[in-house]
Motif scaffolding. Structure first.
Motif, PDB file in Angstrom:
ATOM      1  N   ILE A 143       0.825  -1.205   0.000  1.00  0.00           N
ATOM      2  CA  ILE A 143       0.000   0.000   0.000  1.00  0.00           C
ATOM      3  C   ILE A 143       0.864   1.262   0.000  1.00  0.00           C
ATOM      4  O   ILE A 143       0.552   2.226  -0.699  1.00  0.00           O
ATOM      5  CB  ILE A 143      -1.005  -0.025   1.173  1.00  0.00           C
ATOM      6  CG1 ILE A 143      -2.040  -1.126   0.892  1.00  0.00           C
ATOM      7  CG2 ILE A 143      -1.677   1.326   1.369  1.00  0.00           C
ATOM      8  CD1 ILE A 143      -2.936  -1.465   2.048  1.00  0.00           C
ATOM      9  N   GLY A 144       1.949   1.244   0.730  1.00  0.00           N
ATOM     10  CA  GLY A 144       2.861   2.399   0.753  1.00  0.00           C
ATOM     11  C   GLY A 144       3.425   2.711  -0.624  1.00  0.00           C
ATOM     12  O   GLY A 144       3.560   3.878  -1.003  1.00  0.00           O
ATOM     13  N   LYS A 145       3.739   1.679  -1.387  1.00  0.00           N
ATOM     14  CA  LYS A 145       4.261   1.893  -2.742  1.00  0.00           C
ATOM     15  C   LYS A 145       3.170   2.425  -3.667  1.00  0.00           C
ATOM     16  O   LYS A 145       3.432   3.264  -4.524  1.00  0.00           O
ATOM     17  CB  LYS A 145       4.851   0.607  -3.302  1.00  0.00           C
ATOM     18  CG  LYS A 145       6.172   0.242  -2.674  1.00  0.00           C
ATOM     19  CD  LYS A 145       6.870  -0.840  -3.473  1.00  0.00           C
ATOM     20  CE  LYS A 145       8.154  -1.199  -2.785  1.00  0.00           C
ATOM     21  NZ  LYS A 145       9.314  -0.852  -3.544  1.00  0.00           N
ATOM     22  N   SER A 186       0.648   4.249  -2.699  1.00  0.00           N
ATOM     23  CA  SER A 186       0.497   5.629  -2.248  1.00  0.00           C
ATOM     24  C   SER A 186       1.558   6.525  -2.891  1.00  0.00           C
ATOM     25  O   SER A 186       1.244   7.577  -3.455  1.00  0.00           O
ATOM     26  CB  SER A 186       0.604   5.681  -0.725  1.00  0.00           C
ATOM     27  OG  SER A 186       0.767   6.991  -0.270  1.00  0.00           O
ATOM     28  N   ASP A 187       2.811   6.095  -2.819  1.00  0.00           N
ATOM     29  CA  ASP A 187       3.915   6.869  -3.410  1.00  0.00           C
ATOM     30  C   ASP A 187       3.731   7.028  -4.917  1.00  0.00           C
ATOM     31  O   ASP A 187       3.908   8.117  -5.454  1.00  0.00           O
ATOM     32  CB  ASP A 187       5.259   6.186  -3.157  1.00  0.00           C
ATOM     33  CG  ASP A 187       5.707   6.264  -1.712  1.00  0.00           C
ATOM     34  OD1 ASP A 187       5.147   7.075  -0.947  1.00  0.00           O
ATOM     35  OD2 ASP A 187       6.620   5.493  -1.349  1.00  0.00           O
ATOM     36  N   ASN A 245       2.055  10.858   1.993  1.00  0.00           N
ATOM     37  CA  ASN A 245       2.489   9.668   2.735  1.00  0.00           C
ATOM     38  C   ASN A 245       1.344   8.662   2.770  1.00  0.00           C
ATOM     39  O   ASN A 245       0.219   8.972   2.391  1.00  0.00           O
ATOM     40  CB  ASN A 245       2.976  10.024   4.150  1.00  0.00           C
ATOM     41  CG  ASN A 245       1.914  10.682   5.002  1.00  0.00           C
ATOM     42  OD1 ASN A 245       0.750  10.290   4.998  1.00  0.00           O
ATOM     43  ND2 ASN A 245       2.305  11.698   5.762  1.00  0.00           N
ATOM     44  N   ALA A 246       1.638   7.458   3.232  1.00  0.00           N
ATOM     45  CA  ALA A 246       0.643   6.377   3.234  1.00  0.00           C
ATOM     46  C   ALA A 246      -0.513   6.669   4.192  1.00  0.00           C
ATOM     47  O   ALA A 246      -1.651   6.277   3.927  1.00  0.00           O
ATOM     48  CB  ALA A 246       1.311   5.046   3.588  1.00  0.00           C
ATOM     49  N   TYR A 247      -0.247   7.368   5.283  1.00  0.00           N
ATOM     50  CA  TYR A 247      -1.307   7.702   6.229  1.00  0.00           C
ATOM     51  C   TYR A 247      -2.341   8.624   5.558  1.00  0.00           C
ATOM     52  O   TYR A 247      -3.543   8.388   5.648  1.00  0.00           O
ATOM     53  CB  TYR A 247      -0.721   8.361   7.482  1.00  0.00           C
ATOM     54  CG  TYR A 247      -1.787   8.849   8.440  1.00  0.00           C
ATOM     55  CD1 TYR A 247      -2.507   7.942   9.220  1.00  0.00           C
ATOM     56  CD2 TYR A 247      -2.101  10.197   8.546  1.00  0.00           C
ATOM     57  CE1 TYR A 247      -3.516   8.372  10.088  1.00  0.00           C
ATOM     58  CE2 TYR A 247      -3.094  10.640   9.409  1.00  0.00           C
ATOM     59  CZ  TYR A 247      -3.795   9.716  10.172  1.00  0.00           C
ATOM     60  OH  TYR A 247      -4.785  10.147  11.011  1.00  0.00           O
ATOM     61  N   PHE A 294      -2.827   9.011   2.352  1.00  0.00           N
ATOM     62  CA  PHE A 294      -3.463   8.204   1.313  1.00  0.00           C
ATOM     63  C   PHE A 294      -4.607   7.387   1.906  1.00  0.00           C
ATOM     64  O   PHE A 294      -5.714   7.360   1.356  1.00  0.00           O
ATOM     65  CB  PHE A 294      -2.428   7.284   0.657  1.00  0.00           C
ATOM     66  CG  PHE A 294      -3.018   6.185  -0.179  1.00  0.00           C
ATOM     67  CD1 PHE A 294      -3.670   6.466  -1.368  1.00  0.00           C
ATOM     68  CD2 PHE A 294      -2.906   4.864   0.219  1.00  0.00           C
ATOM     69  CE1 PHE A 294      -4.211   5.445  -2.153  1.00  0.00           C
ATOM     70  CE2 PHE A 294      -3.445   3.845  -0.554  1.00  0.00           C
ATOM     71  CZ  PHE A 294      -4.095   4.135  -1.736  1.00  0.00           C
ATOM     72  N   SER A 295      -4.363   6.730   3.027  1.00  0.00           N
ATOM     73  CA  SER A 295      -5.398   5.906   3.660  1.00  0.00           C
ATOM     74  C   SER A 295      -6.598   6.736   4.101  1.00  0.00           C
ATOM     75  O   SER A 295      -7.743   6.303   3.964  1.00  0.00           O
ATOM     76  CB  SER A 295      -4.823   5.150   4.859  1.00  0.00           C
ATOM     77  OG  SER A 295      -3.916   4.172   4.420  1.00  0.00           O
ATOM     78  N   SER A 310      -6.458  -1.450   2.959  1.00  0.00           N
ATOM     79  CA  SER A 310      -6.291  -2.873   3.328  1.00  0.00           C
ATOM     80  C   SER A 310      -7.627  -3.595   3.375  1.00  0.00           C
ATOM     81  O   SER A 310      -7.740  -4.735   2.938  1.00  0.00           O
ATOM     82  CB  SER A 310      -5.593  -3.080   4.659  1.00  0.00           C
ATOM     83  OG  SER A 310      -5.082  -1.943   5.208  1.00  0.00           O
TER      84      SER A 310
END
Length: 104
Positions: free
Chosen positions: A66-68, A70-71, A77-79, A81-82, A94
Motif C-alpha cells: 500500500i505504501g508503494k 500511495s507513493d 504519505n501512506a497515512y 493516502f489511507s 487494506s
C-alpha cells in the motif's frame, strides 16, 4: 516513482488553474468555482478521485504494498493516502483489498 497520469494530473491541476486564470483574465479562485459548479467537486477532490480509482485498480490487480501504491500516486504519505481513500471509498485500502480477495 509516481504514476505518470496521476502525478502529472496533480501538477497539471495547479498549472491549469493558473493558465486559465491568465488566459481569461480572471482569478484562479473564480476558475476553481466554475470547475466546482460544472463538475460538482473541487479540483483537488476531482484529482483525488482519479487517484483513488487508480488505487482501487492496483489494490485488486496485484500485491504491491500500500505504501508503494500511495507513493506511485503522488500522495504525501501512506497515512494521508489511507485517510483520503477511506473518505472516498468508505473503507481503508487494506480492507478494500481484503474484501476484493474474498469476492474473487
Amino acid at each position: 516513482a509516481r504514476s505518470t497520469s496521476t502525478g502529472i494530473l496533480s501538477s497539471f491541476s495547479i498549472m491549469y488553474l493558473a493558465l486559465l486564470s491568465d488566459v481569461f483574465g480572471v482569478s484562479e479562485s473564480y476558475i476553481a468555482r466554475l470547475f466546482k459548479v460544472n463538475k460538482g467537486s473541487t479540483v483537488s477532490e476531482y484529482v483525488n478521485g482519479v487517484k483513488i480509482a487508480a488505487a482501487c485498480d492496483r489494490l485488486t490487480a496485484d500485491h504491491t504494498p500500500i505504501g508503494k501504491i500511495s507513493d506511485s500516486l503522488g500522495f504525501y504519505n501512506a497515512y494521508y493516502f489511507s485517510r483520503v481513500f477511506k473518505k472516498i471509498v468508505g473503507v481503508t485500502p487494506s480492507q478494500f483489498r481484503r474484501n476484493a480477495r474474498e469476492i474473487l
